[in-house]
Design an enzyme around this catalytic site. Structure first.
Site, short mmCIF file in Angstrom:
data_model
loop_
_atom_site.label_atom_id
_atom_site.label_comp_id
_atom_site.label_asym_id
_atom_site.label_seq_id
_atom_site.Cartn_x
_atom_site.Cartn_y
_atom_site.Cartn_z
N THR A 22 49.78 19.84 41.48
CA THR A 22 48.96 19.09 40.57
C THR A 22 48.44 19.94 39.39
O THR A 22 47.99 20.95 39.84
CB THR A 22 48.00 18.41 41.12
OG1 THR A 22 48.56 17.51 42.35
CG2 THR A 22 47.16 17.35 40.30
N GLY B 122 44.71 19.88 43.75
CA GLY B 122 44.97 20.44 44.90
C GLY B 122 44.87 19.47 45.97
O GLY B 122 43.95 19.84 47.14
N GLY B 123 45.88 18.82 46.33
CA GLY B 123 46.15 17.71 47.32
C GLY B 123 44.84 17.01 47.80
O GLY B 123 44.01 16.54 46.98
#
Length: 531
Positions: A345, A427-428
């Site tokens: 991302t 980040g997830g």
């Protein structure tokens, strides 16, 4: 707000009337160049985002999704440009699997980001759409030196995605480019030029759509021309919670932003402000609130057309008070999902001197996404399908035409009804908890944007384990252990704690327009640029 920098990073906040903050310098400079050509904050955000698909392909690409929050000078608007599962997918197709695949064609949902670029430009932009592609096409065609952190991530992707259909396009000769090596991708330049010239029509109904559908058919995959042609963005009403004298806004589900709002709402019912900044007691409450919010996120959040509960129910103050009562300020706990009563991302932000602000995020999800690259196009397709679950009856169970629960989320803060801060942490699952930490650092501790980003972070990983950055003081680590946590301390240089970009509006001086302070995460290659 204090201008002190209590955490080492080597960066000062950037102050300017027009500003862009991204995770890669060439993309930030593309946004600044859009400002110089007469563009506004929306144009700068799009120019930066399009360039990021070239210069940071390990995190995003032309074949990904996007979301945005835009303050247009008068109101906050939300854009959901995430795609749906191919109509050929069904629960039965994946019923033999305990969980969704992580890579490959069976993770590829319809890419929605390109349509998001078009929609934002048409509604808010000042520059011609083709103008936004200038720097991205130049870098793809002429080449650019790969930056160090991106080179690290690329090298890992070369291992993880080896053998995926078409991925050799990003690893010619079987290897990733090294830091400082010039990377060119002419096919990608041609694709971006095609998207620019056709205002995205080629991607959903023309040459590029046909290339994606043909390649999917060759591999027995579900993505079809009909899925691409049917894609449409959705303008949505942002959801929000009050936090002190601020209001924090997120995109509603199918994104995970509601988890950040829930955690902040829980903290308003806990003795958070009586704890000391940086202490184990304060971090304990942050972590516990996030664990409660995650329990509800994973149980209830999905495509809103399939959720059994509404965002309003999950954010109801009475429900959050009830959930907060489960948290013991003196001891770590475990939390089942609640039940309210019926009733890889990139993130960037921009702001301009006329008061517009943009919080924008796009992603291919894990690294390069699915690992599938459409030959002759440079289109790396995302793996958003892994955001579904295979659990029968779950609101997020995989199905054709359905949007998966999404990790990427932009965030925005208003104060007194006026824009205050655009921010995000890529980040997830770090994103929702990163949002919480940025709001707390700014709203409670009064840190400037760069210091908010520099502060040590904690993360609850996908398995539920607690990890701390190596910069968390040893006494805080031991204090958390005494409270019943089992934290692991990450090695220096870990990339597991996301990357923040933050722009905060400064107090306006009458007659002079607006100015901003911006920060860019020292954990990545990026920068904030003002002009």
């Amino acid at each position: 707000m204090t201008w002190q920098l209590p955490y080492p990073s080597g960066r000062q906040p950037v102050l300017a009337r027009n500003v862009v903050s991204t995770s890669q310098p060439l993309a930030a400079q593309a946004g600044a160049a859009a400002f110089a050509r007469g563009g506004n904050a929306i144009d700068a955000a799009l120019a930066a985002a399009i360039t990021l698909t070239v210069v940071e392909p390990v995190m995003n690409g032309i074949g990904g999704d996007a979301f945005a929050l835009v303050w247009d000078g008068a109101a906050l608007h939300g854009l959901n440009a995430s795609g749906r599962a191919p109509r050929a997918w069904s629960a039965q197709r994946f019923a033999h699997l305990p969980q969704m695949p992580r890579i490959g064609w069976d993770t590829v949902t319809t890419p929605g980001g390109v349509a998001g670029w078009v929609a934002l430009s048409e509604r808010f932009g000042a520059l011609p759409f083709e103008d936004l592609f200038t720097d991205a096409i130049r870098h793809a065609r002429d080449g650019f030196p790969v930056s160090p952190v991106i080179a690290r991530q690329w090298a890992q992707a070369a291992i993880d995605l080896k053998g995926q259909p078409g991925f050799e396009a990003f690893t010619p000769g079987g290897r990733a480019p090294q830091a400082g090596e010039i990377w060119r991708f002419v096919d990608q330049a041609d694709t971006l030029a095609d998207i620019a010239r056709t205002r995205g029509a080629s991607f959903y109904r023309g040459r590029l759509a046909q290339a994606m559908a043909d390649y999917a058919r060759q591999h027995g995959a579900g993505l079809a021309l009909e899925d691409l042609a049917a894609h449409a963005v959705e303008w949505v009403q942002p959801i929000s919670v009050p936090f002190g004298d601020r209001t924090v806004h997120e995109i509603p589900p199918n994104g995970q932003g509601i988890a950040a709002l829930m955690a902040l709402g829980l903290l308003e019912h806990l003795p958070y402000r009586s704890t000391a900044a940086g202490s184990a007691a304060r971090m304990h409450l942050e972590i516990e609130a996030m664990r409660v919010a995650f329990a509800d996120l994973y149980a209830h959040v999905a495509d809103p057309d399939h959720m059994r509960l509404t965002s309003a129910q999950l954010l109801d103050p009475a429900y959050l008070r009830q959930r907060a009562a489960l948290i013991d300020p003196q001891r770590a706990g475990q939390y089942p999902a609640g039940q309210p009563g019926s009733g890889g991302t990139v993130y960037l932000c921009t702001a301009d001197s006329e008061g517009r602000m943009v919080s924008f995020i796009q992603s291919n999800f894990k690294g390069f996404g699915s690992g599938v690259v459409v030959p002759g196009t440079g289109i790396a397709l995302h793996n958003r399908g892994m955001g579904f679950v295979t659990t029968p009856g779950h609101p997020n169970q995989v199905a054709g035409g359905k949007r998966p629960m999404h990790s990427i989320i932009p965030a925005f803060v208003t104060r007194g009804g006026q824009p205050h801060m655009a921010f995000g942490v890529m980040g997830g699952n770090m994103q929702a908890q990163g949002h919480v930490q940025m709001v707390l650092r700014e709203a409670v501790e009064g840190l400037n944007p760069q210091a908010c980003s520099d502060a040590p972070r904690w993360r609850i990983n996908d398995a539920g384990s607690l990890t701390l950055e190596h910069t968390v003081p040893a006494d805080v680590v031991e204090g958390l252990r005494a409270l019943g946590h089992d934290p692991q301390v990450a090695a220096p240089g870990s990339l597991e704690f996301g990357s923040a970009q933050i722009i905060r509006r400064l107090e306006a001086t009458p007659g002079t327009g607006f100015a901003y302070a911006a920060g860019s995460d020292h954990r990545r290659d990026g920068q904030a640029v003002g002009c």
